[in-house]
Design a protein around this motif. Sequence first.
Motif, PDB file in Angstrom:
ATOM      1  N   ARG A  49       0.835  -1.182   0.000  1.00 13.84           N
ATOM      2  CA  ARG A  49       0.000   0.000   0.000  1.00 13.84           C
ATOM      3  C   ARG A  49       0.878   1.242   0.000  1.00 13.84           C
ATOM      4  NH1 ARG A  49      -3.714  -1.620  -1.876  1.00 13.84           N
ATOM      5  NH2 ARG A  49      -5.186  -3.048  -0.937  1.00 13.84           N
ATOM      6  N   MET A  50       0.307   2.328  -0.510  1.00 11.99           N
ATOM      7  CA  MET A  50       1.057   3.581  -0.601  1.00 11.99           C
ATOM      8  C   MET A  50       1.509   4.033   0.774  1.00 11.99           C
ATOM      9  SD  MET A  50       2.163   5.692  -2.740  1.00 11.99           S
ATOM     10  CE  MET A  50       1.299   6.059  -4.231  1.00 11.99           C
ATOM     11  N   LYS A  51       0.677   3.800   1.810  1.00 13.90           N
ATOM     12  CA  LYS A  51       1.026   4.266   3.150  1.00 13.90           C
ATOM     13  C   LYS A  51       2.308   3.591   3.616  1.00 13.90           C
ATOM     14  CE  LYS A  51      -2.379   5.144   6.339  1.00 13.90           C
ATOM     15  NZ  LYS A  51      -3.404   4.812   7.253  1.00 13.90           N
ATOM     16  N   LYS A  93       4.578   2.178   1.802  1.00 19.58           N
ATOM     17  CA  LYS A  93       5.704   2.609   0.981  1.00 19.58           C
ATOM     18  C   LYS A  93       6.210   3.956   1.461  1.00 19.58           C
ATOM     19  CE  LYS A  93       3.694   1.638  -3.175  1.00 19.58           C
ATOM     20  NZ  LYS A  93       3.601   1.514  -4.638  1.00 19.58           N
ATOM     21  N   LEU A  94       5.277   4.866   1.771  1.00 17.79           N
ATOM     22  CA  LEU A  94       5.663   6.192   2.232  1.00 17.79           C
ATOM     23  C   LEU A  94       6.470   6.111   3.510  1.00 17.79           C
ATOM     24  CD1 LEU A  94       2.835   8.826   1.877  1.00 17.79           C
ATOM     25  CD2 LEU A  94       5.215   9.075   1.293  1.00 17.79           C
ATOM     26  N   LEU A 144       9.859   4.786   2.890  1.00 18.40           N
ATOM     27  CA  LEU A 144      10.650   5.796   2.199  1.00 18.40           C
ATOM     28  C   LEU A 144      11.173   6.827   3.182  1.00 18.40           C
ATOM     29  CD1 LEU A 144      11.499   6.986  -0.563  1.00 18.40           C
ATOM     30  CD2 LEU A 144       9.463   8.371  -0.475  1.00 18.40           C
ATOM     31  N   LEU A 187       7.819   6.826  -5.712  1.00 21.98           N
ATOM     32  CA  LEU A 187       7.113   5.607  -5.313  1.00 21.98           C
ATOM     33  C   LEU A 187       6.187   5.056  -6.373  1.00 21.98           C
ATOM     34  CD1 LEU A 187       6.194   6.489  -1.664  1.00 21.98           C
ATOM     35  CD2 LEU A 187       7.963   4.970  -2.464  1.00 21.98           C
ATOM     36  N   THR A 210      -8.081   1.275   0.654  1.00 17.61           N
ATOM     37  CA  THR A 210      -7.500   0.996   1.974  1.00 17.61           C
ATOM     38  C   THR A 210      -8.455   1.388   3.083  1.00 17.61           C
ATOM     39  OG1 THR A 210      -6.454   3.153   1.889  1.00 17.61           O
ATOM     40  CG2 THR A 210      -5.100   1.256   1.312  1.00 17.61           C
ATOM     41  N   GLU A 230      -4.069   8.592  -2.424  1.00 12.20           N
ATOM     42  CA  GLU A 230      -2.941   7.645  -2.453  1.00 12.20           C
ATOM     43  C   GLU A 230      -3.330   6.368  -3.166  1.00 12.20           C
ATOM     44  OE1 GLU A 230      -1.030   8.866   1.830  1.00 12.20           O
ATOM     45  OE2 GLU A 230      -2.020   6.929   1.547  1.00 12.20           O
ATOM     46  N   ASP A 231      -4.547   5.874  -2.838  1.00 10.00           N
ATOM     47  CA  ASP A 231      -5.004   4.643  -3.494  1.00 10.00           C
ATOM     48  C   ASP A 231      -5.131   4.866  -4.996  1.00 10.00           C
ATOM     49  OD1 ASP A 231      -7.393   4.167  -0.817  1.00 10.00           O
ATOM     50  OD2 ASP A 231      -5.247   3.727  -0.921  1.00 10.00           O
ATOM     51  N   ASP A 270      -1.780   4.730  -6.525  1.00 10.67           N
ATOM     52  CA  ASP A 270      -1.366   3.328  -6.542  1.00 10.67           C
ATOM     53  C   ASP A 270      -1.959   2.618  -7.755  1.00 10.67           C
ATOM     54  OD1 ASP A 270      -1.054   1.740  -3.285  1.00 10.67           O
ATOM     55  OD2 ASP A 270       0.314   1.896  -4.995  1.00 10.67           O
ATOM     56  N   TYR A 273      -1.172  -7.786  -8.971  1.00 11.13           N
ATOM     57  CA  TYR A 273      -2.465  -7.140  -8.782  1.00 11.13           C
ATOM     58  C   TYR A 273      -3.557  -7.780  -9.609  1.00 11.13           C
ATOM     59  CZ  TYR A 273      -1.034  -3.468  -5.656  1.00 11.13           C
ATOM     60  OH  TYR A 273      -0.610  -2.785  -4.547  1.00 11.13           O
TER      61      TYR A 273
END
Lengths: 685, 187
Positions: free
Chosen positions: A81-83, A85-86, A89, B17, B74, B85-86, B89, B106
């Motif tokens: 998930r992006m969270k 990854k953040l 990072l 990212l 999420t 953010e999702d 992604d 995915y």
Amino acid sequence: MAAPQKTLKDYHHIAAILAGLTCSCFALRTSKLERHVLIFDCLLFSLSYEDVITEEELANLKEAVEEKKKSITTLRNQPWRMKKKLETLKEAQEFIEKFEGALGKGKGRKFYAYKVMMLKKWMKFKRDFENFKTACIPWEMKIKEIESKSFGSSVASYFIFLRWMYGINMVLFGLTFGLVMVPEALMGKPYGSMPRKTVPRSESSTAMDFATLWDFGGYAQYSVLFYGYYNNQRAIGWLKFRLPLSYFLVGVGTIAYSFMVVIRTMASNANQEGGGDDTSFNFSWKMFTSWDYLIGNPETADNKFASITTSFKESIVEEQENRKEENIHLTRFLRVLANFLVLCCLAGSGYLIYFVVRRSQKFALEGLENYGWWERNEVNMVMSLLGMFCPTLFDVISALENYHPRIALRWQLGRIFALFLGNLYTFIIALMDEINLKLEEEAVVKYNMTIWEANLYNGTLSENSTRPPIEVDPADVPRGPCWETMVGQEFVRLTISDTMTTYITILIGDFLRALFVRFINYCWCWDLEYGFPSYAEFDISGNVLGLIFNQGMIWMGAFYAPCLPAINVLRLHASMYLQCWAVMCCNVPHERVFKASRSNNFYMAMLLFILFLSTLPAVYTIVSIPPSFDCGPFSGKSRMYNVIQETLENDFPAWFGKVFSYASNPGLILPFILLMAESVLPAMV
Amino acid sequence: MLPVTNTVGVQESELELTFLTKQEILLAHCRFKELLPKESRNTMDYRVPMEKILTMPELKSNPFRQRICYVFSTSEAKDGSLSFEDFLDFLSVFSDSATPEIKSHYAFRIFDFDDDGTLDRNDLVKLVNCLTGDAPETRLSQEEMNQLIGNILEESDIDKDGTVNLSEFQHVISRSPDFVSSFKIVL
């Protein structure tokens, strides 16, 4: 002998590391990163007592920092998930900042800090440059629009192919324009100074007419656009630019460049595709990969659903009835009949072209002014019309054959290929006849010229004495025939008429048809949109083949008409816009939607084959036919390639000539060619 | 938290990212803002409900649109709503430069309708029904369905446990020439 004294600093190090380890052992749930931080924190703490850390610890620290950096670059590959990854990072970045600063302290470390800063700047520059490059690709937005709004990836692949061809043609244009046309225009003798550069007196009254110019006669013929204008002077201008050498090398260079680009693209395509012919996962692939996520249009989506369902049902049925053969004799008979009909068509079209070319020679002998527009342009019109109607005929005949659609498409493509090839080669054979005629004419003209010159002096002086030059206007000097310019003109006319036919087909076949179906539908007996004629589909294979053959003609004619790449660049530019508009405005999505990826290398292979076939005639004429004595950069030589020998003798030091003559020994060249072939073939297969 | 910025600014972390280029991220900012209701255009942390996401033209005709929302969401309520953010992604995975490994990962999650980590018979049946569309005349008969599922399991189920797990799925997909070019969404 005193034992080496353990200094205080060693004890500090050990104590710090022990402290860190014990802390982390108690806190069992710390992440690996936190443990690292703890250990190195302790190191830093001990650093404050002295200003030197041992090489080993330095190396460890550096390694840890490099590892963190690498993990940052691969972060985007993680399916997290992006969270998460953040967070990772941020942690990694903090770690790097903290310890890179430490590494930068002290003497000798300044260079490391400098190196790190330059590396950061370089990464940023690279990323910006990548973004810039992506923004610079021409027509990218247009193609993405076609891809996503209506038509999926197969139609877009045609436009990507068109754009790639445009790139190649730009390079060819750059070579011919910059190295051949511009030097002659700027540094060569101007128009009107020599017989070959002037419109003859007999034609000068019509030289400026639009009809003559459209036919590429008149002023267009006697200009840098065609072979005949170029002077055979060895070096021109204050730069001493070797024009004949440049002309020859540009001709060879365009072919070599084209080969290189096509083979390189084929190799990279082959790498990407991998095992394209693998049939072991047929059903699974149909299930998991058949949906095209780029489809954004409900109509295309419905078509796609229908085609997926059909394909499922077909595969299931095929799997079951693999051994059942119904009426095989009837099928075989029909297929043989269909092939026979196709062969008849091909033979018929070949004969028709030959007949028409001979007729045009007859017209030319009798003087073109006596005939109307059709007779003048008969050859080009016939070739274009054949190219337009025969594929449809083949389509109708193939209904007899009852093949699976993918196999039927392959047969169709093969037949159209044979048609175009046959037409092109018949055209070339007819041209060769004309060339031979012109060569015979040369001997006669040479004889006539000596008589004319003698008449100029009224026979007052004997032939061998020197005589003062008499002023004669270049327009009045009798001319030798120039077969190279004639060949160039034929190819240019063919390209232009092909272009016109394509555009008119698009306008009538797609646009007018769409208008008719849309507006006349209100007052017509049956539903025009669902029945006949309905809207047109975009014929991908037909268009790709047209593009490939057009390029073949350019490759054939570019040596004799340096203006051909320029004309082609203009043509492709206009085609891109016209066809994009036509696709979005008048075409409907295909009923059977199939992927373009597998066909990519098939089209590349055809392009390579056409390239090879197109260069054969040009190479043959260069090697075995003597150039015209009165026009072009090679006039006066016995063969065109003699220019290389001449350059070697005059421009290079003597030892170079010797080395070259040893190197061009067949005994050396043959093994070299074999070696190249052996290394290229496995790479291609 | 990645903020939905008002100004034209792309965060360094966004570039780092995701597989997206700067232009694509800017476009994503714009499109996401359009989906937000007027009052919350400037707040961070807003979740767009699934119904709004499904009105996007790129997803409207996609048979897997709900699964995509569920997989990338999420939210604790498991309602398929996407934050910014999702959304990033999602765009990153479906972009041109994403690696085949992440795409296949995915894709597996999207096809796993019951979220149990394997593709069993029920998942495959639902998958086929999604692919053949909603109209009754395009659906496969029971017999055809059984045959199809049987063939697929025969091809892909290497350990013969009746289900396709992630590594078997990735093995099948990695040999396919069409997967990467079709598993793409561009705004």
